[in-house]
Design a protein around this motif. Structure first.
Motif, mmCIF file in Angstrom:
data_model
loop_
_atom_site.group_PDB
_atom_site.id
_atom_site.type_symbol
_atom_site.label_atom_id
_atom_site.label_comp_id
_atom_site.label_asym_id
_atom_site.label_seq_id
_atom_site.Cartn_x
_atom_site.Cartn_y
_atom_site.Cartn_z
ATOM 1 N N ALA A 161 -2.814 1.788 -13.132
ATOM 2 C CA ALA A 161 -3.196 0.343 -13.875
ATOM 3 C C ALA A 161 -4.040 -0.424 -12.984
ATOM 4 O O ALA A 161 -4.338 -1.585 -13.365
ATOM 5 C CB ALA A 161 -1.983 -0.356 -14.076
ATOM 6 N N GLY A 162 -4.417 -0.052 -11.784
ATOM 7 C CA GLY A 162 -5.235 -0.963 -11.100
ATOM 8 C C GLY A 162 -4.558 -2.083 -10.363
ATOM 9 O O GLY A 162 -5.201 -2.973 -9.795
ATOM 10 N N GLU A 163 -3.261 -2.141 -10.433
ATOM 11 C CA GLU A 163 -2.441 -3.278 -9.794
ATOM 12 C C GLU A 163 -2.382 -3.040 -8.179
ATOM 13 O O GLU A 163 -2.262 -4.168 -7.905
ATOM 14 C CB GLU A 163 -0.903 -3.168 -10.564
ATOM 15 N N ILE A 164 -2.473 -2.060 -7.719
ATOM 16 C CA ILE A 164 -2.545 -1.747 -6.439
ATOM 17 C C ILE A 164 -3.893 -0.927 -5.914
ATOM 18 O O ILE A 164 -3.961 -0.101 -6.809
ATOM 19 C CB ILE A 164 -1.047 -1.235 -5.800
ATOM 20 N N ARG A 165 -4.082 -1.236 -4.737
ATOM 21 C CA ARG A 165 -5.474 -0.236 -4.301
ATOM 22 C C ARG A 165 -5.070 0.132 -2.894
ATOM 23 O O ARG A 165 -4.411 -0.417 -2.217
ATOM 24 C CB ARG A 165 -6.587 -1.123 -4.550
ATOM 25 N N ALA A 166 -5.830 1.329 -2.636
ATOM 26 C CA ALA A 166 -5.667 1.545 -1.066
ATOM 27 C C ALA A 166 -6.437 1.169 -0.051
ATOM 28 O O ALA A 166 -5.922 1.106 1.115
ATOM 29 C CB ALA A 166 -5.959 3.223 -1.166
ATOM 30 N N ALA A 167 -7.495 0.241 -0.721
ATOM 31 C CA ALA A 167 -8.225 -0.595 0.265
ATOM 32 C C ALA A 167 -8.610 -2.102 -0.346
ATOM 33 O O ALA A 167 -8.671 -1.777 -1.636
ATOM 34 C CB ALA A 167 -9.198 -0.088 0.934
ATOM 35 N N GLU A 168 -8.792 -2.974 0.278
ATOM 36 C CA GLU A 168 -9.339 -4.287 -0.507
ATOM 37 C C GLU A 168 -10.109 -4.984 0.536
ATOM 38 O O GLU A 168 -9.984 -4.962 1.726
ATOM 39 C CB GLU A 168 -8.243 -5.311 -0.923
ATOM 40 N N LYS A 169 -11.070 -5.780 -0.094
ATOM 41 C CA LYS A 169 -12.042 -6.539 0.767
ATOM 42 C C LYS A 169 -11.493 -7.925 1.270
ATOM 43 O O LYS A 169 -10.993 -8.644 0.305
ATOM 44 C CB LYS A 169 -13.482 -6.724 0.283
ATOM 45 N N ARG A 170 -11.213 -8.136 2.546
ATOM 46 C CA ARG A 170 -10.700 -9.504 2.930
ATOM 47 C C ARG A 170 -11.616 -10.166 4.127
ATOM 48 O O ARG A 170 -11.913 -9.302 5.072
ATOM 49 C CB ARG A 170 -9.280 -9.270 3.537
ATOM 50 N N ASP A 171 -11.830 -11.553 3.873
ATOM 51 C CA ASP A 171 -12.860 -11.922 4.561
ATOM 52 C C ASP A 171 -14.009 -11.096 5.264
ATOM 53 O O ASP A 171 -14.445 -11.201 5.883
ATOM 54 C CB ASP A 171 -12.059 -12.357 5.809
ATOM 55 N N GLY A 172 -14.586 -10.705 3.922
ATOM 56 C CA GLY A 172 -15.968 -9.700 3.998
ATOM 57 C C GLY A 172 -15.706 -8.338 4.687
ATOM 58 O O GLY A 172 -16.908 -7.813 4.847
ATOM 59 N N ARG A 173 -14.677 -7.842 5.197
ATOM 60 C CA ARG A 173 -14.455 -6.555 5.579
ATOM 61 C C ARG A 173 -13.353 -5.871 4.704
ATOM 62 O O ARG A 173 -12.500 -6.289 4.343
ATOM 63 C CB ARG A 173 -14.089 -6.522 7.036
ATOM 64 N N TRP A 174 -13.535 -4.431 4.531
ATOM 65 C CA TRP A 174 -12.867 -3.704 3.959
ATOM 66 C C TRP A 174 -11.552 -3.271 4.618
ATOM 67 O O TRP A 174 -11.973 -2.757 5.991
ATOM 68 C CB TRP A 174 -13.594 -2.399 3.218
ATOM 69 N N GLU A 175 -10.443 -3.430 4.049
ATOM 70 C CA GLU A 175 -9.258 -3.124 5.104
ATOM 71 C C GLU A 175 -8.406 -2.252 4.157
ATOM 72 O O GLU A 175 -8.305 -2.273 3.079
ATOM 73 C CB GLU A 175 -8.274 -4.307 5.503
ATOM 74 N N ALA A 176 -7.676 -1.032 4.993
ATOM 75 C CA ALA A 176 -6.826 -0.242 4.181
ATOM 76 C C ALA A 176 -5.479 -1.043 3.958
ATOM 77 O O ALA A 176 -5.029 -1.852 4.908
ATOM 78 C CB ALA A 176 -6.528 1.152 4.986
ATOM 79 N N ASN A 177 -4.737 -0.698 2.803
ATOM 80 C CA ASN A 177 -3.577 -1.301 2.371
ATOM 81 C C ASN A 177 -2.504 -0.205 2.809
ATOM 82 O O ASN A 177 -2.358 1.016 2.181
ATOM 83 C CB ASN A 177 -3.254 -1.357 1.005
ATOM 84 N N GLU A 178 -1.952 -0.250 4.304
ATOM 85 C CA GLU A 178 -1.333 0.809 4.721
ATOM 86 C C GLU A 178 -0.103 1.345 3.819
ATOM 87 O O GLU A 178 0.278 2.782 3.531
ATOM 88 C CB GLU A 178 -0.839 0.536 6.083
ATOM 89 N N TRP A 179 0.647 0.580 3.342
ATOM 90 C CA TRP A 179 1.641 0.870 2.570
ATOM 91 C C TRP A 179 1.207 1.852 1.361
ATOM 92 O O TRP A 179 2.215 2.415 0.847
ATOM 93 C CB TRP A 179 2.762 -0.217 2.068
ATOM 94 N N VAL A 180 0.178 1.279 0.890
ATOM 95 C CA VAL A 180 -0.197 2.162 -0.470
ATOM 96 C C VAL A 180 -0.580 3.753 -0.073
ATOM 97 O O VAL A 180 -0.215 4.686 -0.822
ATOM 98 C CB VAL A 180 -1.561 1.397 -1.120
ATOM 99 N N LYS A 181 -1.296 3.754 1.135
ATOM 100 C CA LYS A 181 -1.568 5.190 1.544
ATOM 101 C C LYS A 181 -0.269 5.948 2.046
ATOM 102 O O LYS A 181 -0.028 6.990 1.648
ATOM 103 C CB LYS A 181 -2.487 5.108 2.631
ATOM 104 N N GLN A 182 0.646 5.157 2.530
ATOM 105 C CA GLN A 182 2.194 5.798 2.765
ATOM 106 C C GLN A 182 2.719 6.048 1.413
ATOM 107 O O GLN A 182 3.359 7.130 1.227
ATOM 108 C CB GLN A 182 2.839 4.760 3.418
ATOM 109 N N GLY A 183 2.684 5.389 0.421
ATOM 110 C CA GLY A 183 3.133 5.853 -0.856
ATOM 111 C C GLY A 183 2.304 6.911 -1.551
ATOM 112 O O GLY A 183 3.055 7.899 -2.047
ATOM 113 N N ILE A 184 1.191 7.075 -1.352
ATOM 114 C CA ILE A 184 0.403 8.470 -1.714
ATOM 115 C C ILE A 184 1.006 9.731 -0.847
ATOM 116 O O ILE A 184 1.471 10.779 -1.495
ATOM 117 C CB ILE A 184 -0.930 8.375 -1.564
ATOM 118 N N LEU A 185 1.057 9.428 0.253
ATOM 119 C CA LEU A 185 1.881 10.582 1.246
ATOM 120 C C LEU A 185 3.162 10.897 0.779
ATOM 121 O O LEU A 185 3.591 12.116 0.857
ATOM 122 C CB LEU A 185 1.608 10.089 2.758
#
Length: 278
Positions: free
Chosen positions: A42-66
């Protein structure tokens, strides 16, 4: 999403402590995993997002995929005329037509946990993996692969036979990013968390990876792991440090990427491609 994040964090800790596995995971664990996949789709969560001009991983989302791999057992699935053996079924596509997105028949494969926005086009054959995010109006052309967790922006054109690599582990590493308005020529390869800046146009068969330098002629800088926004980029070969080796005659060369200003002709060519898709 705070409850879902908490549930994933708890499952992750139990998995790391060997308190749960695919055989012992019960209904509650599977319900959390299903809710997690639905949120990705649904696009409600993403594996990475841009914060303060830099892309950062959402670790918990990648953990959920694993966890969706570690807490599920292989089994047989059938989707239409496709039989496969995996831990996950293919993604249901009933929601795509309502928002103008289409995937052509005989060969477009979308794995569970992938998001496709509005007015996207997937040409056959192409593949989008779990955790990938495809923005509105983006074209995934024939023989393209979009790897796990890759983040593709809006109005992007992935030329035929393009590979967008997946970065699932380590969980703290940001995946491949292709920002809004980018056009990748046929046969491009983007791997290992490389970031392609918005509105750039990349020539055919260009390899973009953090190990290959990007010579930015606009700012007269050398970049690794990113192509600045609004650039025209193409492959060139520069002399290698092993050129004078005794084992062979002649020069040795290694790949590099040259980035210049966007030219009017380049922009006009991409606009003609847009017109063909209307």
């Amino acid at each position: 999403m705070s409850t879902l994040e908490t549930d994933i964090d708890e499952l992750w800790a139990r998995k790391q402590n060997d308190e749960i596995d695919a055989e012992s995971a019960g209904e509650d664990a599977h319900a959390t995993l299903e809710a997690f996949l639905s949120a990705l789709e649904a696009g409600e969560i993403r594996a990475a997002e841009k914060r303060d001009g830099r892309w950062e991983a959402n670790e918990w989302v990648k953990q959920g995929i694993l966890l969706n791999f570690g807490l599920r057992e292989n089994q047989a699935f059938a989707y239409g005329d496709v039989d496969h053996y995996d831990v996950l079924p293919l993604r249901e596509t009933d929601d795509l037509g309502a928002r103008g997105t289409r995937n052509t028949p005989d060969g477009t494969t979308i794995r569970r946990g992938a998001y496709l926005g509005s007015d996207c086009i997937m040409m056959s054959p192409s593949f989008v993996n779990i955790g990938a995010y495809i923005g509105d109006g983006t074209l995934v052309d024939s023989c393209d692969t979009v790897g796990s967790c890759a983040q593709i922006g809006e109005n992007v054109k992935l030329g035929a036979n393009t590979l967008i690599g997946g970065v699932l582990e380590p969980v703290e590493s940001a995946p491949v990013i292709v920002e809004d308005g980018v056009s990748l020529g046929a046969g491009c390869r983007v791997t290992s968390g490389f970031v392609v800046g918005e509105n750039s146009v990349v020539g055919e068969n260009t390899l973009l990876t953090p190990r290959i330098p990007v010579y930015d002629l606009v700012e007269e800088e050398v970049h690794y792991g990113e192509l600045p926004a609004e650039r025209r980029a193409f492959t060139r070969f520069v002399e290698s440090s092993v050129s004078d080796h005794d084992l062979f005659e002649g020069g040795a060369y290694k790949p590099a990427v040259v980035a210049t200003d966007l030219e009017t002709e380049t922009l006009e060519a991409t606009e003609r491609e847009d017109a063909l898709r209307e």
